[in-house]
Design a protein around this motif. Sequence first.
Motif, PDB file in Angstrom:
ATOM      1  N   LEU A   1       0.822  -1.213   0.000  1.00  0.00           N
ATOM      2  CA  LEU A   1       0.000   0.000   0.000  1.00  0.00           C
ATOM      3  C   LEU A   1       0.856   1.263   0.000  1.00  0.00           C
ATOM      4  CD1 LEU A   1      -2.962  -0.884   2.382  1.00  0.00           C
ATOM      5  CD2 LEU A   1      -2.885  -0.923  -0.085  1.00  0.00           C
ATOM      6  N   PHE A   2       2.078   1.178   0.568  1.00  0.00           N
ATOM      7  CA  PHE A   2       2.950   2.353   0.600  1.00  0.00           C
ATOM      8  C   PHE A   2       3.549   2.579  -0.781  1.00  0.00           C
ATOM      9  CE2 PHE A   2       4.239   3.361   5.169  1.00  0.00           C
ATOM     10  CZ  PHE A   2       3.798   4.673   5.033  1.00  0.00           C
TER      11      PHE A   2
ATOM     12  N   PHE B   1     -25.372   1.421  -3.146  1.00  0.00           N
ATOM     13  CA  PHE B   1     -24.644   0.285  -2.598  1.00  0.00           C
ATOM     14  C   PHE B   1     -25.402  -0.353  -1.430  1.00  0.00           C
ATOM     15  CE2 PHE B   1     -21.227  -1.380   0.276  1.00  0.00           C
ATOM     16  CZ  PHE B   1     -20.843  -2.430  -0.538  1.00  0.00           C
TER      17      PHE B   1
ATOM     18  N   GLU C   1     -14.420  -1.757  -4.496  1.00  0.00           N
ATOM     19  CA  GLU C   1     -14.193  -3.213  -4.421  1.00  0.00           C
ATOM     20  C   GLU C   1     -12.726  -3.538  -4.688  1.00  0.00           C
ATOM     21  OE1 GLU C   1     -16.223  -6.061  -4.281  1.00  0.00           O
ATOM     22  OE2 GLU C   1     -18.144  -5.064  -3.917  1.00  0.00           O
TER      23      GLU C   1
ATOM     24  N   PHE D   1     -10.389  -1.472  -1.904  1.00  0.00           N
ATOM     25  CA  PHE D   1     -10.575  -1.582  -0.463  1.00  0.00           C
ATOM     26  C   PHE D   1     -11.242  -2.877   0.009  1.00  0.00           C
ATOM     27  CE2 PHE D   1     -10.510   2.908  -1.534  1.00  0.00           C
ATOM     28  CZ  PHE D   1      -9.507   3.357  -0.698  1.00  0.00           C
ATOM     29  N   ALA D   2     -12.315  -3.311  -0.659  1.00  0.00           N
ATOM     30  CA  ALA D   2     -13.135  -4.401  -0.118  1.00  0.00           C
ATOM     31  C   ALA D   2     -12.549  -5.775  -0.398  1.00  0.00           C
ATOM     32  CB  ALA D   2     -14.544  -4.318  -0.675  1.00  0.00           C
ATOM     33  N   SER D   3     -11.833  -5.896  -1.512  1.00  0.00           N
ATOM     34  CA  SER D   3     -11.285  -7.195  -1.874  1.00  0.00           C
ATOM     35  C   SER D   3     -10.232  -7.638  -0.841  1.00  0.00           C
ATOM     36  CB  SER D   3     -10.643  -7.078  -3.258  1.00  0.00           C
ATOM     37  OG  SER D   3      -9.800  -8.148  -3.484  1.00  0.00           O
ATOM     38  N   LEU D   4     -10.155  -8.940  -0.598  1.00  0.00           N
ATOM     39  CA  LEU D   4      -9.180  -9.423   0.379  1.00  0.00           C
ATOM     40  C   LEU D   4      -7.750  -9.200  -0.120  1.00  0.00           C
ATOM     41  CD1 LEU D   4     -10.902 -12.700   1.577  1.00  0.00           C
ATOM     42  CD2 LEU D   4     -10.603 -10.609   2.870  1.00  0.00           C
TER      43      LEU D   4
ATOM     44  N   LYS E   1      -6.128  -6.497  -2.073  1.00  0.00           N
ATOM     45  CA  LYS E   1      -6.433  -5.163  -2.605  1.00  0.00           C
ATOM     46  C   LYS E   1      -5.467  -4.783  -3.727  1.00  0.00           C
ATOM     47  CE  LYS E   1      -7.846  -4.074   2.112  1.00  0.00           C
ATOM     48  NZ  LYS E   1      -8.679  -5.224   2.101  1.00  0.00           N
TER      49      LYS E   1
ATOM     50  N   LYS F   1     -16.186  -5.664   9.420  1.00  0.00           N
ATOM     51  CA  LYS F   1     -15.830  -4.973   8.168  1.00  0.00           C
ATOM     52  C   LYS F   1     -14.602  -4.073   8.363  1.00  0.00           C
ATOM     53  CE  LYS F   1     -18.753  -3.023   4.499  1.00  0.00           C
ATOM     54  NZ  LYS F   1     -18.706  -4.126   3.586  1.00  0.00           N
TER      55      LYS F   1
ATOM     56  N   GLN G   1     -11.609  -6.209   8.227  1.00  0.00           N
ATOM     57  CA  GLN G   1     -11.390  -6.695   6.872  1.00  0.00           C
ATOM     58  C   GLN G   1     -10.856  -5.604   5.947  1.00  0.00           C
ATOM     59  OE1 GLN G   1     -11.197  -9.895   7.126  1.00  0.00           O
ATOM     60  NE2 GLN G   1     -12.501 -10.435   5.415  1.00  0.00           N
ATOM     61  N   GLU G   2     -11.395  -4.404   6.083  1.00  0.00           N
ATOM     62  CA  GLU G   2     -11.104  -3.366   5.084  1.00  0.00           C
ATOM     63  C   GLU G   2     -10.084  -2.326   5.544  1.00  0.00           C
ATOM     64  OE1 GLU G   2     -14.824  -1.772   3.765  1.00  0.00           O
ATOM     65  OE2 GLU G   2     -15.559  -3.735   3.142  1.00  0.00           O
TER      66      GLU G   2
ATOM     67  N   GLN H   1      -5.660  -3.614   7.201  1.00  0.00           N
ATOM     68  CA  GLN H   1      -4.517  -3.787   6.293  1.00  0.00           C
ATOM     69  C   GLN H   1      -3.891  -2.447   5.930  1.00  0.00           C
ATOM     70  OE1 GLN H   1      -5.330  -5.816   2.603  1.00  0.00           O
ATOM     71  NE2 GLN H   1      -3.189  -5.818   2.004  1.00  0.00           N
TER      72      GLN H   1
ATOM     73  N   GLU I   1      -0.081  -1.461   6.654  1.00  0.00           N
ATOM     74  CA  GLU I   1       0.846  -1.090   5.582  1.00  0.00           C
ATOM     75  C   GLU I   1       1.508   0.251   5.884  1.00  0.00           C
ATOM     76  OE1 GLU I   1       1.851  -2.658   2.911  1.00  0.00           O
ATOM     77  OE2 GLU I   1       0.522  -4.380   2.871  1.00  0.00           O
TER      78      GLU I   1
ATOM     79  N   ASN J   1      -8.309 -12.882   8.297  1.00  0.00           N
ATOM     80  CA  ASN J   1      -7.452 -12.859   7.105  1.00  0.00           C
ATOM     81  C   ASN J   1      -6.002 -13.012   7.581  1.00  0.00           C
ATOM     82  OD1 ASN J   1      -6.693 -12.565   4.473  1.00  0.00           O
ATOM     83  ND2 ASN J   1      -6.969 -10.349   4.402  1.00  0.00           N
TER      84      ASN J   1
ATOM     85  N   THR K   1     -18.620  -9.221  -2.167  1.00  0.00           N
ATOM     86  CA  THR K   1     -19.338  -8.844  -0.941  1.00  0.00           C
ATOM     87  C   THR K   1     -19.802 -10.084  -0.174  1.00  0.00           C
ATOM     88  OG1 THR K   1     -20.159  -6.953  -2.153  1.00  0.00           O
ATOM     89  CG2 THR K   1     -21.273  -7.449  -0.082  1.00  0.00           C
TER      90      THR K   1
END
Lengths: 337, 420
Positions: free
Chosen positions: A73-74, A272, A292, A295-298, A300, B62, B65-66, B69, B73, B85, B240
């Motif tokens: 992410l950095f 949404f 998605e 951010f939302a995806s495991l 990213k 949530k 999860q969101e 991370q 990082e 996770n 989702t």
Amino acid sequence: MAQVGAWVGAVITAPLRGFARLLDVPLRVWQRLAGQNGMAAFFLLPNMAIFGIFVLFPLGLNIAYSLTSGGALFLADRNFAGLGQYQRLLTCADYTNLLSCQEDQFWTALGNTALFVVVQVTALIVLATATALILNRELRARSFWRAVFFFPVLLSPVVVGLIWRWILDRNGVLNAGLVAVGLDPVNWLLDRNFAFAAAVGVTIWAHLGFFALILLAGLQAIPRDLYEAAEMDGTRPARVFWRITLPLLMPNMLVVIVLALIRAVQVFDEAFVLTGGGPGTATLFLTQYIYEVGFASLLKNPGLAAAASILMGGVLVVLTLLQLALGRRNERKAKLK
Amino acid sequence: MTKHTMVLALAASLMASTALAGDVRMMWYSDGVEGEVMKDLVARFKAENPGINLILDEVAYKVVQEQLQIQLEAGQGPDIARVTNIKTLAPHWLDLTPHLADPAYWRTNFGAHADWMRVDGSDAITGFMTQLTLTGGFANATLFEQAGVALPGKGATWDDWVNASAEVAKSQGTAAAFAIDRSGHRMTGPNVSYGANYIGADGKPAPVDAGTKAFAEKLVGWVAGGQMLKDTWVAASGSTYRAAADDFINAQIPFYYSGSWQIANLSTKIGDGFDWVATGSPCGTAGCSGLAGGAALVAVKYTANPTEVAKVMEFFAREEIVKEFSERTLFLPAHAGVAAKGGLNWQTADKNVGAALDVFVAASADILPAAAALPAWKWASPVYGALVNRISQVMAGELKLDEAFAKIDSDIAEQVAAAK
């Protein structure tokens, strides 16, 4: 009494005068060095600094992210990928078949957003104009009706989405009503067309009051004597609308169109919460796609999300410039007449 | 106000807004009642360790999860976190080994799952599983009884369960026969039961195989046929997560496939509304496998107070604390000693709970090797995400199954490439 007032005024403004005196000498020196244009820049500097920190810097950062790849992410830990993310978003083996696109759901989201913008903005502007015209008339309890139309604007988008979800859900209020009168319940949000229409309808319901208010302000600024003159000439109401109301409402209308377009392209929260992008991808819009992926995806992918958001920003800039150009053309035409 | 008082006030306000040496922040989410249990245990820890200010930050799942991370990082975040996770975020976990009084205790009691929460090839001790979970089914015994349909027994296949549930649904007028949570993780146990293996010879994701195809085809057919509740998978897009627990709790479906973590939730919300039983995982052609998993309490390596963090972790990893936590939360313990000794006194008056937990304990023996390998496999997340995303598109009529399988393969390949 007047002497007391002057004395109080002098006391209140004393610190300001002191501060101005303190700045006077350095500002005069700076003006001599920088000239008049330099002074203008100097006074704009605080505003530009805020704009730079909160708009330009994140924009630059976003562009930088869109040129990188990897899971980190950095920015410093990411690999430079050039235009690779844009290429991934835009590459299709066959542009008539979305499935052949590397990121087919980006294209689906793009198509859904485009359709949403056309339908929602058109309907919103027509309804907001009609609402403003009605609320501008001498109605009984006019303030009450204005409040009724404005009330949804005060609600949080998530609350708006939840309210309508509770109404339209399989076990929602609408189906409870249908069952109560002996009809079969309908799974409204599983119907692609209805779900899309619901997303359009709910966002119109939520924002109608805001846009109607802007148009209402414009209507109230139109001089009454123009309408009186038209009435004396026996002009038909439709002609009055097209020849007087609409042209004079144009500056406000332009603001409404630009704001409505921007909001429609950015549609996310209400839709949404209401549909989750479903059924399937029927209401998957660009902002949800970015959310998605980023951010939302495991796993990213901030680079891909950044590239998609830059493309979306580009579309918004083009639309806004187009609207402004049309506005200027209308102004010039009006002056020539 | 004297100068002295002003300095004191300023110092006090600064103390209120910044973390002090000795502060340990724990990010915690709850599925059921574990938040309440944890608050109690935290109070006990504080009484025992007055020098350590343990702060429990309760957040929604949530958020973990969101947002976690992103914090990690950036080299920030809590000192300890409860996460699911676990493997993907393993580079951010702290190796507690040098800070622990007795690392051997950890290796003996939590060693079986240590690989789930550390990077491949490492022997670090980064935390422990707060509970083990296993995917599996639940049946509304009251609805089955009212419909006069016998509950399928051990060895019953997915077809047996769906057919029996469809009979119940028809008889009792429920919305559908069954539902599976909208999750690639939840679909994986059944896939493996039909012979799926996600892990290729090189350790990377293998192309979608016959096992996954077989179950996916059934699942899509059950949605098209109205046996599976359409809302859960179709009324959302992307990856989702959607649980169908509320539909089971409201007796809208006689059969529900989720997992052992739902037990406390079902017990609390169903109460004595109806009788329910855990069923284990229905069988496929290769076995009757569920998928193990769970939540871990892990230490974060960016902590400023690793010694205090280790003390907190040692407290919650104690055998008697793990036992009490499991008994009160109705979670399966991951502590080898606690599991071996048995005799857990589940703290509930609900007669359905003890039996359900026993079923899940027994079902853990049926986990197939292809499923057992997944919690420690770093590419499981992209596979789960791609599965749920594309299969729900098929259910919505947007893709054909073959197209979905091709897209699942390309999605996974792109995600693996992008993650490098």
